[in-house]
Design a protein around this motif. Sequence first.
Motif, short mmCIF file in Angstrom:
data_model
loop_
_atom_site.label_atom_id
_atom_site.label_comp_id
_atom_site.label_asym_id
_atom_site.label_seq_id
_atom_site.Cartn_x
_atom_site.Cartn_y
_atom_site.Cartn_z
N GLU A 297 0.82 -1.21 0.00
CA GLU A 297 0.00 0.00 0.00
C GLU A 297 0.86 1.26 0.00
O GLU A 297 0.56 2.24 -0.70
CB GLU A 297 -0.93 0.00 1.21
CG GLU A 297 -2.07 -0.99 1.10
CD GLU A 297 -2.96 -1.02 2.32
OE1 GLU A 297 -4.11 -1.48 2.20
OE2 GLU A 297 -2.53 -0.58 3.40
N GLN A 300 2.41 1.68 -3.41
CA GLN A 300 1.41 2.10 -4.40
C GLN A 300 1.02 3.56 -4.20
O GLN A 300 0.78 4.28 -5.19
CB GLN A 300 0.18 1.20 -4.32
CG GLN A 300 -0.80 1.40 -5.46
CD GLN A 300 -1.79 0.25 -5.61
OE1 GLN A 300 -1.85 -0.65 -4.77
NE2 GLN A 300 -2.56 0.28 -6.67
N TYR A 303 3.69 5.65 -5.79
CA TYR A 303 3.57 5.56 -7.24
C TYR A 303 2.38 6.36 -7.76
O TYR A 303 2.50 7.12 -8.75
CB TYR A 303 3.44 4.10 -7.68
CG TYR A 303 2.92 3.96 -9.09
CD1 TYR A 303 3.62 4.50 -10.17
CD2 TYR A 303 1.69 3.32 -9.35
CE1 TYR A 303 3.12 4.41 -11.47
CE2 TYR A 303 1.20 3.22 -10.64
CZ TYR A 303 1.90 3.77 -11.69
OH TYR A 303 1.41 3.68 -12.97
N GLU A 304 1.23 6.25 -7.13
CA GLU A 304 0.04 6.95 -7.60
C GLU A 304 0.24 8.47 -7.59
O GLU A 304 -0.23 9.17 -8.49
CB GLU A 304 -1.17 6.58 -6.75
CG GLU A 304 -1.65 5.13 -6.91
CD GLU A 304 -2.25 4.84 -8.28
OE1 GLU A 304 -2.54 5.80 -9.03
OE2 GLU A 304 -2.42 3.65 -8.61
N ASP A 322 0.74 -0.24 -13.34
CA ASP A 322 -0.68 -0.42 -13.04
C ASP A 322 -1.05 -1.91 -13.07
O ASP A 322 -1.73 -2.42 -12.18
CB ASP A 322 -1.54 0.34 -14.04
CG ASP A 322 -1.50 1.84 -13.85
OD1 ASP A 322 -1.12 2.29 -12.76
OD2 ASP A 322 -1.87 2.56 -14.81
N PHE A 325 0.79 -3.88 -10.05
CA PHE A 325 0.19 -3.60 -8.74
C PHE A 325 -1.15 -4.32 -8.62
O PHE A 325 -1.45 -4.91 -7.56
CB PHE A 325 0.00 -2.09 -8.55
CG PHE A 325 1.14 -1.40 -7.87
CD1 PHE A 325 1.47 -1.70 -6.55
CD2 PHE A 325 1.87 -0.44 -8.53
CE1 PHE A 325 2.52 -1.06 -5.91
CE2 PHE A 325 2.93 0.22 -7.90
CZ PHE A 325 3.26 -0.10 -6.59
N ASN A 329 -1.92 -7.23 -5.79
CA ASN A 329 -3.02 -7.06 -4.85
C ASN A 329 -4.05 -8.19 -4.98
O ASN A 329 -4.63 -8.63 -3.98
CB ASN A 329 -3.69 -5.70 -5.06
CG ASN A 329 -2.91 -4.57 -4.42
OD1 ASN A 329 -2.50 -4.68 -3.26
ND2 ASN A 329 -2.69 -3.49 -5.16
#
Length: 378
Positions: A297, A300, A303-304, A322, A325, A329
Motif C-alpha cells: 500500500e 502504491q 507511485y500513484e 498499473d 500492482f 493485490n
Amino acid sequence: MRAVRLTVTAATAVAALTALSACTAKSDAEDGKAIEVTAADSRCDTSAKSVPAGQVTLKIANKGSKATEVEIVFPDDRIVSEKENIGPGTKYTLTAEVKAGTYEIACRPGMKGHGVRQKLTVTGGGKTARRDPRLDEAVADYREYVLDQADETLPRVVTFVKAVKDGDVAAAKKAYPLSRLGWERTEPVAESFGDIDPKVDVREDGLEQGQKWTGWHRLEKALWKDGKIGAEEKTIADQLVTDLEDWQNRVGKAEITPSSMANGAKELLDEVATGKVTGEEDRYAHTDLVDFKGNVEGAQKAYELLKPVAAKNDPALAKELDKQFAALNAVLDQYRSDKNSYEFTSYDKVTGEQRKELSDAVNALAEPLSKLAAAVVK
C-alpha cells in the motif's frame, strides 16, 4: 496537534518548492558521468568526490563477500537515499536528487554499523531546468500521507501497549499487527532517521553487538513464543510508545524528493521480498501478510502520486506498473477475509507453492518499479 503539524508541513513544502523547483539541467548522471561506487567488506570507493546539484546516479558494484547497503546521508546521518540488500557480486543503479551541501556516501557491509564512508560535496549554480510542478505537489501530498500514517499509528500502539501492560496476552496479540501498519506503509521515511528504526523494528538477528533488543519484535517473541509478559516487557512497551512519539514528531521534517519517493517504493518491495515472503519478519506471530499489505500500500501510494509525471515521461512503464500492482493485490486478496479487512491468513499456513506465487508477483512488480525514479526525474 494536527493544526501545528500542518503548519510545519506547509513550511517544509514551501521550502521544498523553493529549493527544488529548479533542478540542474545536466548532472553527472545525464552526462554519462555517474558516480561509480565499489563496495567491499572493508572499503567504499567512489569515482567522484563532487557533483553539481540535481539528479545524481550511483552505479554500485558489491565486490565484497556480504550483502551491503549503500546510502547517501547528511552529516547528521539522515538518509537522502539508500539501497539495501545488494548481494555479493551484484550491481545496482540508484538515482537520487541532491541539493547543494555536504554529504557522505556510506557502504555498510552486512548492513550493520556505521559503515565505510566517503565525503561527497554537492555544488550549486549552473544552468537549471524547470521541474514539472506536479512533482512538488506529489512531494507535499506524500509528506501529508506520511504524517497521517504516524498519527494513525500512535493510538493503535497505545492500545497494543495497554494490553501488554495489563498482561492480556490475547488482546495484545490481536492489537499487534494493526499497530505496525502505518509504520510498514512508510518505512523508508521512518528509516531515514537512522536512530529510530533499530529501537522499534529490529529483529533479534539484526542486533548490533551490545545493542539492547527493544521494540515490536521483542514483544512479539514474548507474546507468541514465551507466552508471558513480565516487568521487562512492560518497560519495553512503554519505550515503544516513547520512540514512536519521537518518530511522529520528527517525520514531518524528513527529506522527501520525487526520487526518494520512487526509490522508497522500490525499497518497500525489497522489504517484502527479503522479510515478508520468507516469513522472517514476524517469525513468531506469523502476521507477515499484514506487514506485506502495508508495504504494498505504501509503495502504491508513492507511485500513484508520481504517476501523472511518470505516465507522461514513460507511458509504457506506467501501464506496466498499473498491471503489476493490480496483479499483486489480487494475489494478496486471496489471503484476507474480505477486501476491507486486515485479517489475513496466518503465514505459517501458507504453503511453499503459495509463497512462490506471492514471490513471483512481488518480483514482477519490483522490476518495473526500479525504473520509476529515472522516469520521474527526466
